[in-house]
Structure formats: C-alpha cells, structure tokens
Design a protein around this motif. Structure first.
Motif, PDB file in Angstrom:
ATOM      1  N   ALA A   1       0.841  -1.205   0.000  1.00  0.00           N
ATOM      2  CA  ALA A   1       0.000   0.000   0.000  1.00  0.00           C
ATOM      3  C   ALA A   1       0.870   1.247   0.000  1.00  0.00           C
ATOM      4  O   ALA A   1       0.618   2.199  -0.751  1.00  0.00           O
ATOM      5  CB  ALA A   1      -0.917  -0.016   1.216  1.00  0.00           C
ATOM      6  N   VAL A   2       1.915   1.209   0.839  1.00  0.00           N
ATOM      7  CA  VAL A   2       2.839   2.361   0.887  1.00  0.00           C
ATOM      8  C   VAL A   2       3.522   2.537  -0.471  1.00  0.00           C
ATOM      9  O   VAL A   2       3.694   3.655  -0.964  1.00  0.00           O
ATOM     10  CB  VAL A   2       3.871   2.166   2.024  1.00  0.00           C
ATOM     11  CG1 VAL A   2       5.000   3.176   1.916  1.00  0.00           C
ATOM     12  CG2 VAL A   2       3.190   2.307   3.376  1.00  0.00           C
ATOM     13  N   GLY A   3       3.876   1.393  -1.092  1.00  0.00           N
ATOM     14  CA  GLY A   3       4.520   1.446  -2.412  1.00  0.00           C
ATOM     15  C   GLY A   3       3.607   2.060  -3.455  1.00  0.00           C
ATOM     16  O   GLY A   3       4.025   2.925  -4.228  1.00  0.00           O
ATOM     17  N   VAL A   4       2.339   1.636  -3.424  1.00  0.00           N
ATOM     18  CA  VAL A   4       1.354   2.189  -4.384  1.00  0.00           C
ATOM     19  C   VAL A   4       1.176   3.679  -4.127  1.00  0.00           C
ATOM     20  O   VAL A   4       1.152   4.500  -5.048  1.00  0.00           O
ATOM     21  CB  VAL A   4       0.000   1.439  -4.262  1.00  0.00           C
ATOM     22  CG1 VAL A   4      -1.092   2.160  -5.013  1.00  0.00           C
ATOM     23  CG2 VAL A   4       0.150   0.018  -4.769  1.00  0.00           C
ATOM     24  N   TRP A   5       1.079   4.007  -2.839  1.00  0.00           N
ATOM     25  CA  TRP A   5       0.899   5.415  -2.481  1.00  0.00           C
ATOM     26  C   TRP A   5       2.115   6.247  -2.932  1.00  0.00           C
ATOM     27  O   TRP A   5       1.963   7.336  -3.480  1.00  0.00           O
ATOM     28  CB  TRP A   5       0.681   5.526  -0.971  1.00  0.00           C
ATOM     29  CG  TRP A   5       0.513   6.929  -0.480  1.00  0.00           C
ATOM     30  CD1 TRP A   5       1.358   7.629   0.307  1.00  0.00           C
ATOM     31  CD2 TRP A   5      -0.580   7.813  -0.773  1.00  0.00           C
ATOM     32  NE1 TRP A   5       0.878   8.883   0.536  1.00  0.00           N
ATOM     33  CE2 TRP A   5      -0.311   9.034  -0.117  1.00  0.00           C
ATOM     34  CE3 TRP A   5      -1.739   7.706  -1.524  1.00  0.00           C
ATOM     35  CZ2 TRP A   5      -1.171  10.111  -0.193  1.00  0.00           C
ATOM     36  CZ3 TRP A   5      -2.601   8.798  -1.592  1.00  0.00           C
ATOM     37  CH2 TRP A   5      -2.312   9.977  -0.928  1.00  0.00           C
ATOM     38  N   SER A   6       3.308   5.695  -2.688  1.00  0.00           N
ATOM     39  CA  SER A   6       4.528   6.414  -3.102  1.00  0.00           C
ATOM     40  C   SER A   6       4.550   6.593  -4.613  1.00  0.00           C
ATOM     41  O   SER A   6       4.895   7.665  -5.118  1.00  0.00           O
ATOM     42  CB  SER A   6       5.765   5.642  -2.681  1.00  0.00           C
ATOM     43  OG  SER A   6       5.754   5.446  -1.316  1.00  0.00           O
ATOM     44  N   ALA A   7       4.154   5.506  -5.323  1.00  0.00           N
ATOM     45  CA  ALA A   7       4.124   5.594  -6.784  1.00  0.00           C
ATOM     46  C   ALA A   7       3.130   6.662  -7.234  1.00  0.00           C
ATOM     47  O   ALA A   7       3.393   7.429  -8.169  1.00  0.00           O
ATOM     48  CB  ALA A   7       3.741   4.244  -7.372  1.00  0.00           C
ATOM     49  N   TYR A   8       1.981   6.703  -6.524  1.00  0.00           N
ATOM     50  CA  TYR A   8       0.970   7.713  -6.858  1.00  0.00           C
ATOM     51  C   TYR A   8       1.519   9.125  -6.623  1.00  0.00           C
ATOM     52  O   TYR A   8       1.336  10.021  -7.449  1.00  0.00           O
ATOM     53  CB  TYR A   8      -0.284   7.470  -6.009  1.00  0.00           C
ATOM     54  CG  TYR A   8      -1.291   8.580  -6.083  1.00  0.00           C
ATOM     55  CD1 TYR A   8      -2.038   8.794  -7.243  1.00  0.00           C
ATOM     56  CD2 TYR A   8      -1.493   9.438  -5.013  1.00  0.00           C
ATOM     57  CE1 TYR A   8      -2.953   9.827  -7.314  1.00  0.00           C
ATOM     58  CE2 TYR A   8      -2.399  10.468  -5.072  1.00  0.00           C
ATOM     59  CZ  TYR A   8      -3.137  10.667  -6.233  1.00  0.00           C
ATOM     60  OH  TYR A   8      -4.018  11.695  -6.304  1.00  0.00           O
ATOM     61  N   LEU A   9       2.209   9.280  -5.487  1.00  0.00           N
ATOM     62  CA  LEU A   9       2.775  10.598  -5.167  1.00  0.00           C
ATOM     63  C   LEU A   9       3.813  11.013  -6.211  1.00  0.00           C
ATOM     64  O   LEU A   9       3.858  12.159  -6.648  1.00  0.00           O
ATOM     65  CB  LEU A   9       3.405  10.587  -3.774  1.00  0.00           C
ATOM     66  CG  LEU A   9       2.428  10.535  -2.599  1.00  0.00           C
ATOM     67  CD1 LEU A   9       3.192  10.530  -1.291  1.00  0.00           C
ATOM     68  CD2 LEU A   9       1.457  11.699  -2.626  1.00  0.00           C
ATOM     69  N   VAL A  10       4.641  10.020  -6.600  1.00  0.00           N
ATOM     70  CA  VAL A  10       5.661  10.303  -7.619  1.00  0.00           C
ATOM     71  C   VAL A  10       4.986  10.683  -8.935  1.00  0.00           C
ATOM     72  O   VAL A  10       5.358  11.656  -9.601  1.00  0.00           O
ATOM     73  CB  VAL A  10       6.573   9.064  -7.807  1.00  0.00           C
ATOM     74  CG1 VAL A  10       7.425   9.199  -9.052  1.00  0.00           C
ATOM     75  CG2 VAL A  10       7.466   8.886  -6.597  1.00  0.00           C
ATOM     76  N   TRP A  11       3.939   9.912  -9.274  1.00  0.00           N
ATOM     77  CA  TRP A  11       3.204  10.200 -10.518  1.00  0.00           C
ATOM     78  C   TRP A  11       2.621  11.608 -10.482  1.00  0.00           C
ATOM     79  O   TRP A  11       2.692  12.366 -11.451  1.00  0.00           O
ATOM     80  CB  TRP A  11       2.088   9.161 -10.691  1.00  0.00           C
ATOM     81  CG  TRP A  11       1.196   9.445 -11.844  1.00  0.00           C
ATOM     82  CD1 TRP A  11       1.442   9.229 -13.165  1.00  0.00           C
ATOM     83  CD2 TRP A  11      -0.103  10.043 -11.799  1.00  0.00           C
ATOM     84  NE1 TRP A  11       0.386   9.638 -13.928  1.00  0.00           N
ATOM     85  CE2 TRP A  11      -0.582  10.142 -13.120  1.00  0.00           C
ATOM     86  CE3 TRP A  11      -0.918  10.512 -10.753  1.00  0.00           C
ATOM     87  CZ2 TRP A  11      -1.822  10.669 -13.423  1.00  0.00           C
ATOM     88  CZ3 TRP A  11      -2.162  11.047 -11.066  1.00  0.00           C
ATOM     89  CH2 TRP A  11      -2.598  11.116 -12.374  1.00  0.00           C
ATOM     90  N   LYS A  12       2.030  11.943  -9.289  1.00  0.00           N
ATOM     91  CA  LYS A  12       1.441  13.276  -9.161  1.00  0.00           C
ATOM     92  C   LYS A  12       2.495  14.362  -9.315  1.00  0.00           C
ATOM     93  O   LYS A  12       2.287  15.373  -9.980  1.00  0.00           O
ATOM     94  CB  LYS A  12       0.773  13.411  -7.781  1.00  0.00           C
ATOM     95  CG  LYS A  12      -0.734  13.349  -7.852  1.00  0.00           C
ATOM     96  CD  LYS A  12      -1.315  13.551  -6.489  1.00  0.00           C
ATOM     97  CE  LYS A  12      -1.674  14.999  -6.271  1.00  0.00           C
ATOM     98  NZ  LYS A  12      -2.407  15.218  -5.027  1.00  0.00           N
ATOM     99  N   SER A  13       3.631  14.096  -8.671  1.00  0.00           N
ATOM    100  CA  SER A  13       4.706  15.086  -8.720  1.00  0.00           C
ATOM    101  C   SER A  13       5.246  15.231 -10.143  1.00  0.00           C
ATOM    102  O   SER A  13       5.502  16.337 -10.623  1.00  0.00           O
ATOM    103  CB  SER A  13       5.787  14.662  -7.734  1.00  0.00           C
ATOM    104  OG  SER A  13       7.039  14.948  -8.205  1.00  0.00           O
ATOM    105  N   VAL A  14       5.396  14.068 -10.817  1.00  0.00           N
ATOM    106  CA  VAL A  14       5.892  14.100 -12.198  1.00  0.00           C
ATOM    107  C   VAL A  14       4.893  14.818 -13.103  1.00  0.00           C
ATOM    108  O   VAL A  14       5.268  15.607 -13.978  1.00  0.00           O
ATOM    109  CB  VAL A  14       6.140  12.648 -12.699  1.00  0.00           C
ATOM    110  CG1 VAL A  14       6.329  12.603 -14.202  1.00  0.00           C
ATOM    111  CG2 VAL A  14       7.358  12.071 -12.017  1.00  0.00           C
ATOM    112  N   ARG A  15       3.601  14.561 -12.835  1.00  0.00           N
ATOM    113  CA  ARG A  15       2.554  15.206 -13.631  1.00  0.00           C
ATOM    114  C   ARG A  15       2.593  16.726 -13.448  1.00  0.00           C
ATOM    115  O   ARG A  15       2.524  17.494 -14.405  1.00  0.00           O
ATOM    116  CB  ARG A  15       1.200  14.652 -13.185  1.00  0.00           C
ATOM    117  CG  ARG A  15       0.055  15.066 -14.068  1.00  0.00           C
ATOM    118  CD  ARG A  15      -1.127  14.143 -13.833  1.00  0.00           C
ATOM    119  NE  ARG A  15      -2.327  14.713 -14.393  1.00  0.00           N
ATOM    120  CZ  ARG A  15      -3.273  15.266 -13.649  1.00  0.00           C
ATOM    121  NH1 ARG A  15      -3.172  15.288 -12.359  1.00  0.00           N
ATOM    122  NH2 ARG A  15      -4.343  15.773 -14.220  1.00  0.00           N
TER     123      ARG A  15
END
Lengths: 280, 164
Positions: A54-68
C-alpha cells in the motif's frame, strides 16, 4: 453482571501475571510467547507485506502526481519560452527592417519622417495603409512614401496624427515612370487585381522583361529615380501606339510595416542611393 | 459482529508493529491497540474493553518480543477503566473522549512501568515518562481526535446528512 465483569478483570490480570512470571523464569518458560508468535508471525508478515504494498502504491501515486505537476510546469515553461522566442525573433526582424530604413534615410539628400503602418485597407476598390504620422509631423497631401526597396505610394489624406497612403497598386494610382535602362517614359497604374501595369510607353522604347522601372520625376510629386518595379511581361497590341507591360512592384505591400515619408524636395536623381543599397 | 470484532482486535494488535512505524513523528509512534481498547471500552463497556485490551496487548507483547503479559495486563486495565468511566460519566462527546484517551495512555504507561519494576526494568522513570509516555499520550490524543472526526464524518455521509 457486575460480578462477572470484575471476575473477568481478575482472570485477565491473573493470566497476564502468570504469563509474565513464566516468561521471566527463562528456560522453556518463554513458551507462551512462542506459542502466540507461531500464530501471529505469518499474520504479521502478511500485514507488513500488505502495508508495504500500500505504501509502495501510495509512493508511486505521489511520484506520478509530482511528475505530472512537473510535466505541466515544464509544458507551460516551454510555451512561455516559445512565445518569448517568437517575440525575440519578431524584435530581431523589426530591428533589421528599421536598420535598413535608417540606412536609407541617412543616404537620402532630403528630409524624411519614418512612420509605422497602423492599419491596412486591402480590398479591390481601395488599397491603402494608414501610418502614424500626420499633420503634426509636417506631413502634407501627396507626400511620397518609400521603403528600402523603392516606391511604396503617396499620402492621399492627412489627419492630425495619421496619414492615409495610397499604394502603388491601388486602382486609382498613377505614377510617372521611366525605364531605367532606356530612359523611356510611361505611366505605372494600379489595377483592381492588385498588380501594376505600365502604360503609354513609346513602342520604340525597346522595353524588355526584367527591366527596372523608376520614377521619372515628371509631375513634381515623386523625386526622380525611385525604383517602382520590374517588368515581368510585355504585351504586344499589334498596331497600338504604345507598349503595355506588367510590373512586379519592388515593394512587398503586404509585409511593409514601416515607411519613410519624403517631406523634403529634391531635384536630384535618387536612383544611386537605391542602387547602392546593400543586399540583406 | 463478533467476527468483525475479532478481526479488529487481531488487526489492531498487529498494526502496532506493521503500520504504526509509518506513522512515527519525531521518533514517537501512536499506541494503536491502546486507542482501540479505550474506544471499545467507551463504546461497548468494560468487559469488551478489558478483553480486547488483553488480546491486543498479548499480540503486541508476542510481536514485539518484550515481557509477554505486561501490555496484555495494562491494556486490559485501560480498556476496563474506559468501560467503567463510560458507565459513570457522559463520554459521547469527543471533548471528553480525547482527553480521556490521553490520560488513560499516561496511566497505562505508568502502570506498565510500575509492573515492570518487579522484573527489574532498567529505564529511568523520568526519561521514560518524559520522552516516551507523555509524547505517546499526546500523539494518541491527536490520533484519537482525528479518528473520532473521521468516524463522525463517515457516519454523517452514510446517513446522508452531509448532503442535506
């Protein structure tokens, strides 16, 4: 009910203390903890795995958001820089045009006023531009307007701070001209199609395609020697007394943004000033 | 209902070693089993509070590798005390629940320390209270307040009152 509650409490306390003392004795007494651990360790592992995922998915989401967000910021930056680059490009072109106009102005032996084109009338009936110089700048009716390439038109209407310049290819425009090579005189007229025609030129003048036509200075409106256009076609009308020809004006009317208005008078032939114009 | 409760207890007990470290702020982690035990005691009574505290404490003890039974005892007491308070005081207001949770956390820490003194627990009382128990009590209060708020919002949303 109340008794049961307290009995439960006492039981729990006793069990806990029992576990504590068993655990504290050492040897095989850690068995209660070990027994519980047998049950909870796999569960703990599973829960940790789920949590990490879950933390990994959340981190990936945060990274995606930041990259976006970064992507959007970069896009807008690229857009801004593109606009800036266009502005710089435009300024450079304007600078070049103004330099050429200024160079011409310095070469001419008469007073001039530089004007900026602020409006254009491009219909078939009238072809004119409005420049931001008027009566207050010493502009009078019939003042010639030129560009670095040659003749552009003449002022037909003067206002306080603006003037309307009739273009060379306006249907009602007529300019006394001559073939620069043979000195044969004629009249250059605009036509409704937006081209310039050469009329009333003596048949024995020897006009050829590619000849440069300049102002003749006759009529006193335009100084002598201003380039008007190149002969692109000669019409043979059989027994007609005069030659007719098509001209390609030296000025690109659609793209002109600055003009020089000739406020002074001169009897000199201005052609050398244009002939000496450096090619850019 | 009992299954849900059992899963909640198991999850609560195990959450302390898996989820709670992720919630650490400045080296302080919340005591999730204690928060659950107190809220269960407040809402379901002393028996449920006591038993749930015992079960989660026991899991916590086994998972953490400490003195097995110590947290089971203290959390059972905390859940029991919460249930007793609920029977005597008006505790449905979060303004009572949250300070109550802070106080019970502090009391649980104090009790655990006293209990562990029988087993020659080496840490000094002052340091333990100042750097472990008190910050954890405050964190538990904050997390408890957030949980109460989230629960009330979820409840309002479920009943549709949020949209009226």
């Amino acid at each position: 009910m109340r008794y049961r509650t307290y009995a439960l409490l006492v039981s729990v306390l006793v069990v806990s203390l029992l576990l504590l003392s068993l655990g504290n004795r050492g040897g095989g007494a850690r068995r209660p903890g070990d027994l519980i651990a047998v049950v909870i360790t796999p569960l703990e592992t599973a829960l940790t795995t789920i949590h990490r995922s879950a933390v990994g998915v959340w981190s990936a989401y945060l990274v995606w958001k930041s990259v976006r967000r970064e992507n959007q910021a970069l896009r807008s930056e690229v857009e801004r820089l593109h606009v800036r680059s266009l502005q710089v490009d435009e300024t450079q072109k304007e600078n070049l045009r103004l330099r050429r106009l200024l160079a011409l102005r310095d070469r001419l032996p008469l007073s001039t006023v530089a004007g900026e084109v602020i409006a254009k009338e491009w219909g078939g009936w009238v072809r004119s531009v409005t420049v931001n110089r008027g009566r207050s700048d010493g502009i009078a009716r019939l003042t010639p307007a030129i560009v670095p390439e040659g003749l552009f038109g003449r002022v037909v209407e003067v206002r306080a701070r603006a003037a309307v310049v009739q273009l060379l290819n306006d249907p009602s425009s007529a300019v006394a001209v001559m073939v620069q090579r043979t000195r044969t005189a004629g009249v250059a007229e605009g036509d409704p199609m937006g081209t310039v025609r050469l009329k009333f030129m003596a048949r024995d003048g020897g006009i050829q395609v590619g000849d440069l036509v300049v102002t003749s200075g006759l009529g006193g409106v335009f100084p002598k020697g201003l380039p008007v256009g190149w002969v692109t076609a000669v019409e043979d009308r059989g027994s007609a007394l005069f030659h007719y020809a098509k001209l390609a004006p030296v000025a690109d009317f659609a793209r002109v943004e600055e003009v020089l208005l000739l406020t002074g008078q001169t009897g000199a032939d201005l052609f050398p000033q244009f002939a000496a114009r450096p090619e850019t | 209902m009992r299954l849900t409760l059992a899963l909640a207890l198991l999850g609560g007990g195990l959450a302390q070693t898996s989820v709670a470290p992720a919630l650490r702020i400045g080296g302080v982690s919340p005591d999730i089993p204690l928060i659950l035990a107190v809220f269960l005691g407040l809402s379901r009574g002393a028996e449920v509070g006591c038993l749930s505290g015992f079960v989660m404490g026991l899991i916590q003890d086994a998972a953490a590798g400490g003195f097995v039974g110590a947290q089971a005892l203290t959390k059972a007491l905390a859940g029991f005390a919460a249930g007793q308070i609920a029977g005597r005081l008006w505790v449905s207001d979060p303004l009572v629940q949250v300070p109550g949770l802070v106080l019970l956390t502090f009391a649980e820490g104090l009790t655990r320390y006293c209990l562990l003194q029988f087993f020659h627990f080496p840490a000094s009382f002052g340091d333990l209270m100042l750097y472990v128990v008190l910050p954890q009590a405050l964190y538990n209060g904050a997390l408890g307040a957030a949980s109460v708020l989230a629960l009330s919002v979820a409840e309002s949303w479920r009943s549709g009152s949020l949209w009226r």
